[in-house]
Enzyme design. Structure first.
Site, PDB file in Angstrom:
ATOM      1  N   HIS A 191       0.832  -1.203   0.000  1.00  0.00           N
ATOM      2  CA  HIS A 191       0.000   0.000   0.000  1.00  0.00           C
ATOM      3  C   HIS A 191       0.871   1.259   0.000  1.00  0.00           C
ATOM      4  O   HIS A 191       1.493   1.594   0.999  1.00  0.00           O
ATOM      5  CB  HIS A 191      -0.895  -0.027   1.243  1.00  0.00           C
ATOM      6  CG  HIS A 191      -1.857   1.092   1.348  1.00  0.00           C
ATOM      7  ND1 HIS A 191      -1.843   1.980   2.400  1.00  0.00           N
ATOM      8  CD2 HIS A 191      -2.874   1.466   0.542  1.00  0.00           C
ATOM      9  CE1 HIS A 191      -2.812   2.851   2.250  1.00  0.00           C
ATOM     10  NE2 HIS A 191      -3.459   2.561   1.128  1.00  0.00           N
ATOM     11  N   HIS A 229      -0.888  10.464  -2.437  1.00  0.00           N
ATOM     12  CA  HIS A 229      -2.089   9.906  -1.818  1.00  0.00           C
ATOM     13  C   HIS A 229      -3.315  10.742  -2.140  1.00  0.00           C
ATOM     14  O   HIS A 229      -4.407  10.223  -2.383  1.00  0.00           O
ATOM     15  CB  HIS A 229      -1.873   9.820  -0.309  1.00  0.00           C
ATOM     16  CG  HIS A 229      -3.100   9.536   0.481  1.00  0.00           C
ATOM     17  ND1 HIS A 229      -3.971   8.531   0.156  1.00  0.00           N
ATOM     18  CD2 HIS A 229      -3.604  10.121   1.600  1.00  0.00           C
ATOM     19  CE1 HIS A 229      -4.967   8.506   1.035  1.00  0.00           C
ATOM     20  NE2 HIS A 229      -4.775   9.461   1.902  1.00  0.00           N
TER      21      HIS A 229
END
Length: 369
Positions: free
Chosen positions: A39, A81
């Site tokens: 991730h 992000h």
């Protein structure tokens, strides 16, 4: 340009991708080895979406490294992000960019900061990555200032270099962030990403790539631009920003999963939908993985983290009154083991070594069953 290096790299990647099950028919076939997904790289140990995080994740055994994609002012796809970069870079310490701080509404949320779409790639390359959660991850914060922002092309190159270095296929798992918003300001994502996949020979059904998004329309559009496998991201509350009348809960019903299967190969649910976090004494499986497999849809859950801050109370360890309780390690082994025990097809985690250990323990237990 198709070079000998890309031919060799891609050929090896395609063969290994088939072995780990990167393709639309996986859920209908005999169970394949689930994939370990890093991730934003090994983001529990290095600033997220940095070269440091991605290379460490590969070295720790990740099958796929995940970048989030946002556009620059001049149309490049960079790995952040969110489009707001004040929390993940040192932009606030660059006086030359002080006047670019603003407030925007993105998907109904008012956000103040600096945004990728207001910078050229050259300008963004002058910034350096920093840990987003320094109070929770102080060890990662020690690497602040050491790595520049990456483009998606650079992440593809990192994955291919990792493939050559380790002798196993490393794929990428890009997420299209806020595609409706970016289309509204003249920076649509779908065609840009499809083009990058095409020039990197990553548009086939067996390519070592998954394209993910929380929005439905972007995935449907992308399905007409590329054959690369697609993943519908799903949260445990709310619904897609582009379809306000549709809820994520409706999407995981048998009828909803059938509709998802028409344009996506997998769902990427919040792990709290795969395991019932309210169950006692510890989380227990829901029916989601079985329901999805019945519909011919793979399942890749997000995101397993080891710190108490991110874990349900039943998996937290230590004294809640301790000043460092939030960043102490909880029962991540149980969480990962329980996720794999559902028969899931892949697990996102911020800690690739722990994820790999749990995946291998699951495979060993299945081999001896």
């Amino acid at each position: 340009m198709l070079t000998r290096r890309t031919v060799v790299s891609t050929a090896g990647a395609l063969g290994a991708a088939a072995a780990i099950g990167a393709g639309p028919a996986v859920a209908k076939k005999a169970r394949r080895k689930p994939i370990v997904i890093a991730h934003r790289g090994c983001s529990g140990e290095r600033p997220e979406e940095s070269r440091l995080a991605y290379e460490l994740a590969i070295d720790e055994g990740a099958d796929f490294i995940e970048p989030d994609l946002c556009p620059t002012k001049d149309g490049h796809l960079v790995c952040r992000h969110e489009p707001e970069i004040g929390g993940t870079t040192d932009v606030a310490h660059h006086p030359e960019f002080a006047d670019r701080k603003k407030t925007l509404v993105i998907d109904g949320e008012s956000i103040t900061g600096w945004f990728t779409q207001d910078f050229t790639l050259e300008e963004l390359k002058t910034l350096r990555c920093r840990e987003r959660l320094p109070e929770i991850r102080p060890d990662s914060a020690k690497f602040d200032g050491q790595a520049p922002i990456l483009t998606y092309q650079e992440v593809v190159d990192i994955a291919r270099a990792g493939t050559r270095r380790t002798g196993r296929t490393v794929g990428t798992y890009p997420e299209m962030k806020h595609p409706t918003f970016f289309a509204s300001i003249g920076l649509p994502l779908e065609h840009r990403l499809a083009h990058l996949l095409k020039i990197n020979n990553l548009s086939s059904r067996s390519a070592p790539v998954f394209v993910q998004c929380f929005e439905v329309g972007a995935l449907k559009t992308f399905s007409h631009l590329s054959a690369a496998p697609r993943v519908q991201l799903i949260d445990n509350e709310g619904g897609p920003a582009d379809l306000p009348k549709l809820t994520y809960a409706e999407m995981v019903t048998p009828a909803g999963l059938k509709q998802v299967r028409a344009y996506a190969d997998a769902i990427g649910p919040n792990q709290a939908m795969v395991l019932d976090f309210n169950a006692q004494p510890k989380p227990k499986p829901t029916s989601l993985v079985a329901d999805a497999h019945k519909a011919g849809v793979m399942v890749h859950s997000w995101t397993a983290r080891k710190e108490n801050f991110f874990l349900p109370k039943s998996l937290q360890i230590g004294d809640p009154a301790a000043p460092d309780f939030a960043r102490q390690t909880g029962d991540i082994d149980y969480l990962l083991g329980a996720l794999y025990a559902t028969g899931i097809d892949g697990v996102f985690s911020d800690f690739s070594s722990l994820n790999l250990k749990a995946r291998n323990a699951y495979l060993a237990s299945r081999a001896h069953a």
